[in-house]
Design a protein around this motif. Structure first.
Motif, PDB file in Angstrom:
ATOM      1  N   THR A 141       1.047  -1.276  -0.400  1.00 41.15           N
ATOM      2  CA  THR A 141       0.037  -0.111  -0.449  1.00 41.15           C
ATOM      3  C   THR A 141       0.756   1.228  -0.355  1.00 41.15           C
ATOM      4  OG1 THR A 141      -0.966  -1.585   1.434  1.00 41.15           O
ATOM      5  CG2 THR A 141      -2.095   1.220   0.616  1.00 41.15           C
ATOM      6  N   PRO A 142       0.525   1.890  -0.686  1.00 40.56           N
ATOM      7  CA  PRO A 142       0.952   3.376  -0.998  1.00 40.56           C
ATOM      8  C   PRO A 142       0.712   4.229   0.764  1.00 40.56           C
ATOM      9  CG  PRO A 142       0.077   3.074  -2.755  1.00 40.56           C
ATOM     10  CD  PRO A 142      -0.483   2.147  -1.578  1.00 40.56           C
ATOM     11  N   THR A 143       2.511   4.152   1.305  1.00 40.62           N
ATOM     12  CA  THR A 143       3.057   4.726   2.655  1.00 40.62           C
ATOM     13  C   THR A 143       3.781   6.426   2.216  1.00 40.62           C
ATOM     14  OG1 THR A 143       3.225   2.363   3.334  1.00 40.62           O
ATOM     15  CG2 THR A 143       3.919   3.816   4.691  1.00 40.62           C
ATOM     16  N   ILE A 144       2.551   7.619   3.407  1.00 42.32           N
ATOM     17  CA  ILE A 144       3.242   8.200   3.332  1.00 42.32           C
ATOM     18  C   ILE A 144       3.826   9.225   4.727  1.00 42.32           C
ATOM     19  CG2 ILE A 144       1.868   9.080   1.564  1.00 42.32           C
ATOM     20  CD1 ILE A 144       0.688  10.758   3.402  1.00 42.32           C
ATOM     21  N   LEU A 145       4.664   9.798   5.085  1.00 39.87           N
ATOM     22  CA  LEU A 145       4.937   9.738   6.437  1.00 39.87           C
ATOM     23  C   LEU A 145       4.652  11.299   6.485  1.00 39.87           C
ATOM     24  CD1 LEU A 145       7.160   8.587   8.932  1.00 39.87           C
ATOM     25  CD2 LEU A 145       9.009   9.276   7.075  1.00 39.87           C
ATOM     26  N   VAL A 146       4.419  11.358   7.264  1.00 37.02           N
ATOM     27  CA  VAL A 146       3.752  12.907   8.089  1.00 37.02           C
ATOM     28  C   VAL A 146       4.575  13.502   9.255  1.00 37.02           C
ATOM     29  CG1 VAL A 146       1.380  13.824   8.295  1.00 37.02           C
ATOM     30  CG2 VAL A 146       1.863  12.523   6.339  1.00 37.02           C
ATOM     31  N   PRO A 147       4.702  14.495   9.378  1.00 36.02           N
ATOM     32  CA  PRO A 147       5.309  14.971  10.541  1.00 36.02           C
ATOM     33  C   PRO A 147       3.923  14.839  11.787  1.00 36.02           C
ATOM     34  CG  PRO A 147       6.326  16.241   8.698  1.00 36.02           C
ATOM     35  CD  PRO A 147       4.908  15.439   8.202  1.00 36.02           C
ATOM     36  N   THR A 148       4.031  15.349  12.710  1.00 38.70           N
ATOM     37  CA  THR A 148       2.897  15.358  14.132  1.00 38.70           C
ATOM     38  C   THR A 148       2.571  16.330  13.809  1.00 38.70           C
ATOM     39  OG1 THR A 148       4.136  14.073  15.471  1.00 38.70           O
ATOM     40  CG2 THR A 148       2.615  15.294  16.381  1.00 38.70           C
ATOM     41  N   LYS A 149       3.118  18.039  13.409  1.00 41.52           N
ATOM     42  CA  LYS A 149       2.502  18.703  13.594  1.00 41.52           C
ATOM     43  C   LYS A 149       1.690  19.553  11.413  1.00 41.52           C
ATOM     44  CE  LYS A 149       5.832  21.487  11.341  1.00 41.52           C
ATOM     45  NZ  LYS A 149       5.463  21.209   9.567  1.00 41.52           N
ATOM     46  N   ASP A 150       1.386  18.209  11.068  1.00 42.46           N
ATOM     47  CA  ASP A 150       0.517  18.270   9.811  1.00 42.46           C
ATOM     48  C   ASP A 150      -0.622  17.606   9.926  1.00 42.46           C
ATOM     49  OD1 ASP A 150       2.379  20.375   9.054  1.00 42.46           O
ATOM     50  OD2 ASP A 150       3.673  19.193   7.298  1.00 42.46           O
ATOM     51  N   LEU A 151      -0.508  16.327  11.067  1.00 42.91           N
ATOM     52  CA  LEU A 151      -1.370  15.148  11.137  1.00 42.91           C
ATOM     53  C   LEU A 151      -2.351  15.503  10.212  1.00 42.91           C
ATOM     54  CD1 LEU A 151      -1.020  11.935  10.843  1.00 42.91           C
ATOM     55  CD2 LEU A 151      -0.619  11.908  13.276  1.00 42.91           C
ATOM     56  N   ASP A 152      -2.970  16.353  12.054  1.00 44.78           N
ATOM     57  CA  ASP A 152      -5.026  17.062  11.742  1.00 44.78           C
ATOM     58  C   ASP A 152      -4.844  17.535  10.033  1.00 44.78           C
ATOM     59  OD1 ASP A 152      -4.731  15.574  14.094  1.00 44.78           O
ATOM     60  OD2 ASP A 152      -4.593  17.256  15.076  1.00 44.78           O
ATOM     61  N   ARG A 153      -4.196  17.987   9.946  1.00 45.96           N
ATOM     62  CA  ARG A 153      -4.554  18.249   8.526  1.00 45.96           C
ATOM     63  C   ARG A 153      -4.394  17.747   7.312  1.00 45.96           C
ATOM     64  NH1 ARG A 153      -1.682  20.648   4.449  1.00 45.96           N
ATOM     65  NH2 ARG A 153       0.450  20.646   6.016  1.00 45.96           N
ATOM     66  N   ILE A 154      -3.836  17.205   6.968  1.00 45.69           N
ATOM     67  CA  ILE A 154      -3.263  15.970   6.081  1.00 45.69           C
ATOM     68  C   ILE A 154      -4.286  14.889   6.595  1.00 45.69           C
ATOM     69  CG2 ILE A 154      -1.810  14.320   5.639  1.00 45.69           C
ATOM     70  CD1 ILE A 154      -0.699  16.081   5.090  1.00 45.69           C
ATOM     71  N   LEU A 155      -4.922  14.595   7.133  1.00 51.78           N
ATOM     72  CA  LEU A 155      -5.959  13.482   7.982  1.00 51.78           C
ATOM     73  C   LEU A 155      -7.342  14.019   7.800  1.00 51.78           C
ATOM     74  CD1 LEU A 155      -4.786  11.242  10.677  1.00 51.78           C
ATOM     75  CD2 LEU A 155      -4.296  11.111   9.131  1.00 51.78           C
ATOM     76  N   ALA A 156      -7.465  15.410   7.417  1.00 51.05           N
ATOM     77  CA  ALA A 156      -8.776  15.981   7.433  1.00 51.05           C
ATOM     78  C   ALA A 156      -8.602  15.943   5.916  1.00 51.05           C
ATOM     79  CB  ALA A 156      -8.961  17.233   7.825  1.00 51.05           C
ATOM     80  N   GLU A 157      -7.676  16.417   4.839  1.00 57.14           N
ATOM     81  CA  GLU A 157      -8.248  16.043   3.836  1.00 57.14           C
ATOM     82  C   GLU A 157      -8.280  15.170   3.053  1.00 57.14           C
ATOM     83  OE1 GLU A 157      -4.571  20.145   3.745  1.00 57.14           O
ATOM     84  OE2 GLU A 157      -3.979  18.114   2.008  1.00 57.14           O
ATOM     85  N   PHE A 158      -7.977  14.221   3.558  1.00 49.79           N
ATOM     86  CA  PHE A 158      -7.549  12.911   2.336  1.00 49.79           C
ATOM     87  C   PHE A 158      -9.271  12.099   3.267  1.00 49.79           C
ATOM     88  CE2 PHE A 158      -3.556  10.775   3.090  1.00 49.79           C
ATOM     89  CZ  PHE A 158      -3.405  10.763   1.717  1.00 49.79           C
TER      90      PHE A 158
END
Ligand code: TXA
Ligand code: MG
Length: 344
Positions: free
Chosen positions: A241-258
């Motif tokens: 599965t495509p896997t991405i590494l996200v810094p904690t500070k960006d996590l909420d934003r990236i999860l919301a975008e997904f």
């Protein structure tokens, strides 16, 4: 710990003597083993693993092995590191003995040696050629995939090869202790390069330095004299599965975008939060404990076959060096894509 009987171990050693392949536990990950002095067995390892034949395989030896059978000009630094860390999760790259014609070295003039700290591995090495043989063994996974930390991982990975008898036996000793592959130190070019850390692991650069008393070099990407090490390829140890590494500070934003984009995601995180509406695994906040659980967790999330595995990036401190190394490789291709998409 589940422990194979001495009878099982002797049978596995006999299979190795016959040139067959046996998967066995070490303290780091499971290995796909064959007789290092039997080039047909070594060729079978390359074939079963799907590994390019210019990527050398390390040789596992018993604690009482005569290393001069395998290596030449063994430097004092090697003896100091073996004294301090063997048996243990440390692989040393040394100059290969002239008389040795093993294909495990993939035609290079060096050989990786390691004496694993696991009772089953040591018992197998003792039962095989009276402790004086060598078991060539890469991690027991297909080339580029996640290393196995349980016998079930090995069986899932090589179902067909087991059925075909190409992998003759899997010794099951439960989950491994360290969970990520050994630290690799190159001592074959001491005169010109000093000791070089090829792959970080449970044994840290700092503890190696404390024993050697000299500064350490880290292998450079563009250093053409660096021996080939597949574990040092940028993309490696990767889930399907495509896997991405996200810094904690960006996590909420990236999860919301997904979430907005209705992407099917799963998450590997280490900060506690209970209300995620998608499958997630919480790992320990301590690097050693995290490493131990990492590969089994990635396999579990991969098996869900969602669109993306999101990994919360741990801190970039020295305690996390080995874990970060594996996470960056697991996510290499996709993290780059993602961030470049964001920059557009
Ligand atoms: O913890 C471990 O090291 C596990 C267990 C089974 O012992 N083994 C393992 O093997 O991780 P493998 O083949 O998956 O990774 C060993 C790495 C590879 O990247 C290989 O290219 C590198 O060591 N290597 C082996 N021999 C070498 C050599 N002579 N020079 C440079 N790199 C070498
Ligand atoms: Mg490997």
């Amino acid at each position: 710990m589940v422990f194979p009987s001495l009878f099982d171990i002797q049978e596995a050693a006999d299979l190795l003597t016959q040139g067959r392949l046996v998967a066995f536990p070490t303290e780091t990950v499971y290995g796909l083993g064959g007789d290092a002095e039997n080039n047909q067995a070594v060729a079978a390892i390359y074939r079963v693993k799907g590994r390019p034949n210019n990527h050398p395989i390390i040789v596992h030896v018993h604690t009482t092995a005569d290393l001069n059978r395998w290596a030449k000009d063994i430097p004092l630094a090697a003896e100091q590191l073996m004294e301090a860390f063997w048996p243990g999760p440390l692989t040393l790259i040394l100059k290969r003995a002239d008389t040795l014609s093993t294909e495990a070295g993939a035609g290079q003039s060096t050989l990786g040696l390691r004496s694993p700290n696991h009772p089953v591995a040591q018992a197998l090495l003792q039962a095989f050629k009276n402790g004086q043989g060598g078991i060539a063994a890469p991690s027991a996974n297909r080339f580029g995939h996640i290393s196995p930390t349980t016998a079930q991982h090995v069986i899932a990975e090589f179902e067909q090869e087991i059925q075909a008898g190409e992998l003759a036996r899997v010794l099951d000793s439960g989950a491994t202790d360290v969970g990520i592959e050994s630290t690799i130190v190159d001592l074959s070019r001491l005169d010109t390069h000093g000791p070089v850390l090829l792959r970080p692991g449970h044994i840290s650069k700092e503890s190696l330095m404390a024993v050697l008393g000299v500064p350490f070099h880290t292998a450079q990407k563009n250093d053409h004299t660096t021996p080939k090490a597949s574990g040092t390829l940028a993309a490696h140890y990767a889930p399907n599965t495509p896997t991405i590494l996200v810094p904690t500070k960006d996590l909420d934003r990236i999860l919301a975008e997904f979430n907005q984009a209705k992407k099917q995601i799963v998450l590997l995180h280490y900060h506690e939060k209970n209300n995620y509406p998608f499958p997630h695994i919480l790992l320990p906040q301590h690097a050693t404990e995290y490493a131990k659980a990492l590969y089994a967790s990635l396999r579990e999330l991969d098996a869900l076959k969602k669109e993306v595995i999101v990994i919360e990036a741990p801190p970039s401190t020295k305690e996390w060096l080995a874990v970060m190394d594996r996470l960056k490789r697991a996510s290499y291709a996709h993290t780059l894509d993602m961030y470049s998409e964001h920059k557009k």
